[in-house]
Design a protein around this motif. Structure first.
Motif, PDB file in Angstrom:
ATOM      1  N   LEU A  51       0.827  -1.207   0.000  1.00 51.86           N
ATOM      2  CA  LEU A  51       0.000   0.000   0.000  1.00 51.86           C
ATOM      3  C   LEU A  51       0.863   1.260   0.000  1.00 51.86           C
ATOM      4  O   LEU A  51       0.530   2.245  -0.658  1.00 51.86           O
ATOM      5  CB  LEU A  51      -0.955  -0.013   1.198  1.00 51.86           C
ATOM      6  CG  LEU A  51      -2.060  -1.068   1.076  1.00 51.86           C
ATOM      7  CD1 LEU A  51      -2.909  -1.110   2.334  1.00 51.86           C
ATOM      8  CD2 LEU A  51      -2.931  -0.816  -0.154  1.00 51.86           C
ATOM      9  N   LYS A  54       2.181   1.624  -3.502  1.00 51.37           N
ATOM     10  CA  LYS A  54       1.122   2.063  -4.403  1.00 51.37           C
ATOM     11  C   LYS A  54       0.879   3.567  -4.273  1.00 51.37           C
ATOM     12  O   LYS A  54       0.723   4.282  -5.263  1.00 51.37           O
ATOM     13  CB  LYS A  54      -0.148   1.283  -4.054  1.00 51.37           C
ATOM     14  CG  LYS A  54      -1.275   1.440  -5.029  1.00 51.37           C
ATOM     15  CD  LYS A  54      -2.402   0.498  -4.650  1.00 51.37           C
ATOM     16  CE  LYS A  54      -3.686   0.923  -5.315  1.00 51.37           C
ATOM     17  NZ  LYS A  54      -4.830   0.139  -4.852  1.00 51.37           N
ATOM     18  N   LEU A  55       0.877   4.020  -3.012  1.00 43.84           N
ATOM     19  CA  LEU A  55       0.683   5.449  -2.773  1.00 43.84           C
ATOM     20  C   LEU A  55       1.776   6.259  -3.467  1.00 43.84           C
ATOM     21  O   LEU A  55       1.509   7.279  -4.108  1.00 43.84           O
ATOM     22  CB  LEU A  55       0.704   5.701  -1.259  1.00 43.84           C
ATOM     23  CG  LEU A  55       0.132   7.019  -0.778  1.00 43.84           C
ATOM     24  CD1 LEU A  55      -1.374   7.024  -0.926  1.00 43.84           C
ATOM     25  CD2 LEU A  55       0.506   7.255   0.676  1.00 43.84           C
ATOM     26  N   VAL A  58       1.278   6.037  -7.407  1.00 43.81           N
ATOM     27  CA  VAL A  58       0.133   6.758  -7.953  1.00 43.81           C
ATOM     28  C   VAL A  58       0.302   8.269  -7.817  1.00 43.81           C
ATOM     29  O   VAL A  58       0.044   9.019  -8.747  1.00 43.81           O
ATOM     30  CB  VAL A  58      -1.187   6.296  -7.280  1.00 43.81           C
ATOM     31  CG1 VAL A  58      -2.353   7.174  -7.710  1.00 43.81           C
ATOM     32  CG2 VAL A  58      -1.465   4.843  -7.619  1.00 43.81           C
TER      33      VAL A  58
END
Lengths: 363, 47
Positions: A51, A54-55, A58
């Protein structure tokens, strides 16, 4: 094209010297019946790090830069304060742990070793570029393979090992529960989250995307690649955790030497039981991974601080281009060295860091 | 961890890349485990 091994670095940083101490002490105190905690925490580690990755992928920014954009200032500063204190205390405890292990090999006063180790780590962070650091880190991570060796040398009992690995047992007594709390706090430590998002951003910059609008957004295939890389890295991390527990469970626990608090103590205690080589491997693992883990914490803290207040930062910049970032690294590393001399002894700092780690997850 | 979960589920931050179900279930289990460990730690101070 994404470079493989970012997950490996984060995974290795999770097995830092104080974590090695915690796992060694768990194995010595509770034996093979504690082995199942390694496979159980594995998917959780993947979730946490993925996570964060991913942060970073993105948004194109580090975790704290995103918090700064989205949440109130007092909230940002509270979280930041917690993370800074935690990272620095743990870096200090790790330098102490490395020095204690080095002391087994080099007969110098412990204080001298602490300062030399700390300064080498500092120089490495300041003058190494991001890509150099990343490449060295990937090699240092392999130092952890020493624990597989030391577990094999420990000649574990096959039946007890298998039972402990696949049948989760929880004893509802104080020691067992306290150890589970310590192991969860250690394996899911907060510095992992921020580090992975920062690494993703540095990789994008290394690939030529120096402006934020170029870094925004990611593709499904990139996310998938990062997922596999992280699964590999966390698998490595928890395999090492497993073998650390196994190597003290098969020796110290069996021999009734259950009171082990640090990695260096475990290395010393292993010598008469599993042979000189096993003790040596144990100490070498601590030293090797320490050179990786301490920068992850001190440089990580500098990223968090600079992102929160909006200073120029990033290992891709030279010291002259991002003075405040590098000053922050130097100050944090110096405090981490200093902790070893003032009031708090390394052992207390270790316990403090472990308790603190579990606690600061709350925000 | 709670913060990371909230952020990666925020459409404003992630656009169309908010979390899928599998990773969300795993993420919340992890958050619960960390929370339980923190509570356990606080309790152990008083026991």
């Amino acid at each position: 094209m994404r470079i493989v091994g970012l997950g490996l670095i984060t995974g290795a940083a999770d097995d830092d010297p104080s974590a090695i101490g915690t796992y060694a002490s768990a194995g010595a105190q509770l034996g093979p019946s504690f082995l199942w905690t390694a496979p159980v925490t594995f998917p959780m580690m993947v979730a946490v790090v993925y996570l964060s990755s991913k942060l970073g992928l993105v948004t194109g920014e580090g975790l704290f830069a995103v918090i700064r954009r989205r949440y109130s200032r007092w909230f940002l500063l509270t979280v930041l304060g917690g993370v800074l204190i935690g990272n620095i205390i743990e870096a200090g405890a790790d330098i102490g742990g490395m020095a204690a292990s080095l002391n087994i090999l080099v007969p110098l006063p412990i204080g001298v070793i602490v300062v030399i180790t700390g300064l080498v780590i500092l120089a490495f962070q300041v003058w190494g570029s991001y890509t150099l650091l990343r490449n060295v880190f990937r090699v240092l991570a392999l130092a952890l393979l020493a624990y597989i060796g030391s577990a094999v040398l420990a000649h574990p009992d096959a039946r007890a090992t298998l039972q402990g690995s696949f049948i989760p047992t929880i004893h509802f007594n104080k020691d067992f529960l306290a150890m589970i709390v310590a192991v969860i706090g250690t394996s899911l430590s907060a510095y992992l989250y921020t580090w992975q998002s920062n690494e993703e951003v540095e990789e994008k910059i290394a690939a030529g995307k120096r402006r934020l609008w170029q870094r925004r957004g990611t593709s499904g295939s990139q996310l998938k690649q990062s997922m596999w890389d992280i699964i590999f890295g966390m698998f490595f991390s928890n395999t090492v955790m497993y073998f650390i527990i196994l190597s003290t469970a098969a020796t110290l626990f069996v021999a009734g030497k259950t009171n082990i608090n640090t990695a260096a103590e475990a290395a010393q205690a292993l010598r008469p039981l599993a042979g000189k080589a096993a003790g040596l491997l144990f100490a070498l693992g601590v030293i090797g991974v320490g050179f990786l883990a301490v920068p992850v914490m001190t440089t990580g803290a500098a990223y968090d601080l600079c992102q929160s207040v909006g200073w120029k930062h990033g290992l891709y910049r030279r010291p002259a281009e991002a003075k405040k970032f590098y000053i922050a690294i130097a100050v944090f590393t110096a405090i981490a060295i200093g902790i070893n001399f003032f009031a708090i002894n390394p052992m207390k700092a270790l316990v403090l860091a472990a308790s603190y780690r579990a606690f600061r997850h709350r925000p | 961890m709670l913060l990371v979960m909230l952020m990666t589920n925020s459409r404003a931050i992630m656009g169309n890349r908010v979390n899928g179900r599998a990773i969300n279930v795993l993420g919340w289990i992890t958050t619960a485990a960390i929370f339980a460990a923190s509570v356990g730690l606080v309790v152990s101070w008083f026991v």
